[in-house]
Design a protein around this motif. Structure first.
Motif, mmCIF file in Angstrom:
data_model
loop_
_atom_site.group_PDB
_atom_site.id
_atom_site.type_symbol
_atom_site.label_atom_id
_atom_site.label_comp_id
_atom_site.label_asym_id
_atom_site.label_seq_id
_atom_site.Cartn_x
_atom_site.Cartn_y
_atom_site.Cartn_z
ATOM 1 N N LEU A 1 7.095 -1.283 -3.371
ATOM 2 C CA LEU A 1 6.095 -0.758 -2.433
ATOM 3 C C LEU A 1 6.742 -0.419 -1.099
ATOM 4 C CD1 LEU A 1 3.050 -0.333 -2.722
ATOM 5 C CD2 LEU A 1 2.709 -2.465 -1.500
ATOM 6 N N MET A 2 7.618 -1.313 -0.637
ATOM 7 C CA MET A 2 8.281 -1.070 0.644
ATOM 8 C C MET A 2 9.192 0.145 0.553
ATOM 9 S SD MET A 2 9.153 -4.987 1.664
ATOM 10 C CE MET A 2 10.111 -4.570 3.097
ATOM 11 N N LEU A 3 9.923 0.270 -0.550
ATOM 12 C CA LEU A 3 10.802 1.434 -0.708
ATOM 13 C C LEU A 3 10.001 2.725 -0.726
ATOM 14 C CD1 LEU A 3 13.365 0.160 -3.362
ATOM 15 C CD2 LEU A 3 13.795 0.689 -0.962
ATOM 16 N N LEU A 4 8.890 2.699 -1.433
ATOM 17 C CA LEU A 4 8.054 3.892 -1.517
ATOM 18 C C LEU A 4 7.517 4.262 -0.140
ATOM 19 C CD1 LEU A 4 6.699 5.965 -3.379
ATOM 20 C CD2 LEU A 4 4.780 4.398 -3.606
ATOM 21 N N GLY A 5 7.042 3.247 0.580
ATOM 22 C CA GLY A 5 6.520 3.501 1.927
ATOM 23 C C GLY A 5 7.593 4.052 2.840
ATOM 24 N N GLY A 6 8.798 3.460 2.777
ATOM 25 C CA GLY A 6 9.898 3.939 3.603
ATOM 26 C C GLY A 6 10.274 5.355 3.266
ATOM 27 N N LYS B 1 7.153 -10.887 -10.900
ATOM 28 C CA LYS B 1 5.703 -10.782 -10.665
ATOM 29 C C LYS B 1 5.380 -10.440 -9.216
ATOM 30 C CE LYS B 1 1.350 -13.087 -11.577
ATOM 31 N NZ LYS B 1 0.696 -14.288 -12.068
ATOM 32 N N PHE B 2 6.145 -11.006 -8.274
ATOM 33 C CA PHE B 2 5.765 -10.834 -6.876
ATOM 34 C C PHE B 2 6.763 -9.997 -6.077
ATOM 35 C CE2 PHE B 2 3.873 -14.924 -8.180
ATOM 36 C CZ PHE B 2 2.543 -14.581 -8.027
ATOM 37 N N ALA B 3 8.042 -10.335 -6.195
ATOM 38 C CA ALA B 3 9.012 -9.707 -5.309
ATOM 39 C C ALA B 3 9.257 -8.248 -5.665
ATOM 40 C CB ALA B 3 10.322 -10.495 -5.353
#
Lengths: 212, 246
Positions: B59-64, B51-53
């Motif tokens: 999101l972090m991978l996409l941003g990176g 649900k959270f992690a």
């Protein structure tokens, strides 16, 4: 006009809670002390009356069963906060009423959102629930079914402030005092609402009144 | 009046009562058990992770990925120092393609409508309005996306400004090709004599489909790239022409 409980249930069937050797309050105390079987006894006593009450209010059996289950879940988790000042039946019917009113509000919001008519309101499609019966229907049964559907639909179209006291009084057979306590209204206001509700139904059920 | 009310009351009371379905109590107990788990925070760890992690990691991978890809597109390679030791024009011509430097395309900057001539005598068309400033480095036909004159970088780590793109027509114009670009490629309508393109054998009517492997479309080209070879279609045949160095 005062109808006492003995006049109700002309069909011989009633959903009133029968009196038991162990009172509701005693069962509540047992549940508070961790007796799960006592909660089972509470459910056994009230599951049919609450389901019937919610069904007459919503005119939707599936929804009524869902809300009846939710009612018992709420009772269970709030059992420590229940005070014995009120009859337990008043308490549980109040929870069920509040859930039913919330459901009506949800339906209203849904119907407002369905601007294109993709979602019809439940009142439009309301079908009287009948237990399955494999016997071939006689003409009298067909007439009776149609009558039941009409009455149920008429009740379901009443404004909630009339619908709840009518169901509690005429379907569930609760006393005027109980209905007044449950709705947190004065006795006079309660009787007035029941009378007004019957008056509204009279217009919708005129055909059946002439035959009765 | 009261008789009518009593009739109504009897009609309602005559409705057949419905009963709770079988399994009602079991369903209630299941819901109670679910409620206990939720209230005690006893949800399985994997559920919390899902649900959270997981959304956070995604999101972090996409941003990176977006940051890295943007950096890769716009980050100009460091240009070798030229400065005072740069070769003379004649020497430069013998070694590398001419340096083409198109003036900045800025609405506030006056522009010459007529074609300009560089010091090698090659005419360079002004790029279309709104196109990106571009420059060719002295050592190859590297195109910089922004207004960076590689001669002025003197080997520093300065990076070109971020953003913008170069129209394919502008790039082709710099090597002597006048073209009309469409989503399928750029059609050479004229190849100027004495230019790199003419020297490489590009002909009028060639459909240029890729520059150094990058597909050419009507849309702009972002990032730095070298015009080492041109892929084109001539008379229905696809061929590659090398124009890297003279």
């Amino acid at each position: 006009m005062a109808l006492d409980n003995n006049e109700l249930g002309a069909s011989g069937e009633t959903t009133r809670v029968p009196s038991r050797s162990v009172s509701d309050h005693e069962l509540i105390e047992k549940v508070r002390h961790g007796d799960e079987s006592a909660f089972g006894e509470i459910m056994a006593r009230y599951k049919n009356p609450i389901t019937n009450f919610l069904y007459r209010f919503l005119n939707d059996y599936e929804e009524a069963v869902d809300l009846a289950q939710e009612t018992f879940v709420r009772v269970y988790f709030a059992i420590d906060r229940y005070h014995t000042n009120y009859a337990f039946s008043t308490y549980i019917y109040r929870i069920a009423s509040n859930l039913a009113i919330s459901e009506l509000r949800k339906r209203k919001r849904r119907s407002i959102l369905s601007l294109t008519g993709l979602f019809q309101t439940d009142e439009d499609n309301a079908i009287e629930f009948q237990p399955p019966d494999s016997r071939p229907l006689a003409d009298s049964d067909l007439v009776e079914d149609e009558k039941s559907r009409t009455i149920a639909k008429a009740i379901a179209t009443l404004p909630p402030k009339y619908r709840i006291p009518i169901i509690l009084r005429d379907v569930e057979g609760r006393s005027y005092e109980d209905v007044a306590t449950l709705m947190r209204l004065g006795l006079g206001t309660t009787k007035s609402r029941i009378s007004r509700g019957r008056g509204l139904l009279k217009e919708k059920l005129a055909d059946y009144m002439s035959s009765d | 009046m009261k008789d009518q009310e009593e009739q109504i009351s009897r009609l309602i009371a005559g409705l057949r009562p419905v009963e709770a379905p079988e399994g009602f109590e079991g369903m209630v107990r299941t819901k109670i058990a679910e409620g206990r788990r939720e209230s005690s925070g006893g949800r399985p760890l994997i559920w919390l992770a899902a649900k959270f992690a997981l959304p956070l990691i995604l999101l972090m991978l996409l941003g990176g990925f977006l940051i890295v890809s943007q950096e890769g597109d716009i980050n100009a390679e460091m240009v070798p120092p030229v400065g005072d030791s740069r070769p003379e024009v004649a020497e430069l011509d013998a070694v590398s393609p001419p340096v083409l430097d198109v003036a900045a395309t800025n609405d506030s900057t006056p522009r010459n409508a007529a074609p300009t001539s560089d010091r090698n005598g090659l005419q360079v068309d002004q790029p279309p309005r709104g196109s990106q400033d571009i420059a060719l480095s002295p050592d190859d036909t590297t195109v910089f996306p922004s207004g960076v004159d590689p001669r002025r970088t003197h080997g520093t780590n300065s990076k070109p400004p971020i953003g913008g793109s170069v129209s394919p027509a502008s790039v082709l114009s710099m090597i002597g090709i006048v073209s009309n670009c469409s989503p399928s490629g750029c059609l050479a309508t004229e190849v100027r004599e004495g230019t790199i393109a003419a020297g490489a054998g590009i002909q009028t009517g060639d459909l240029i489909t890729a520059l150094d492997g990058r597909p050419v479309t009507a849309e702009g080209i972002t990032g730095q790239f070298s015009i080492g070879e041109i892929t084109l279609v001539r008379s229905g045949a696809k061929m590659t022409v090398s124009i890297a160095r003279r």
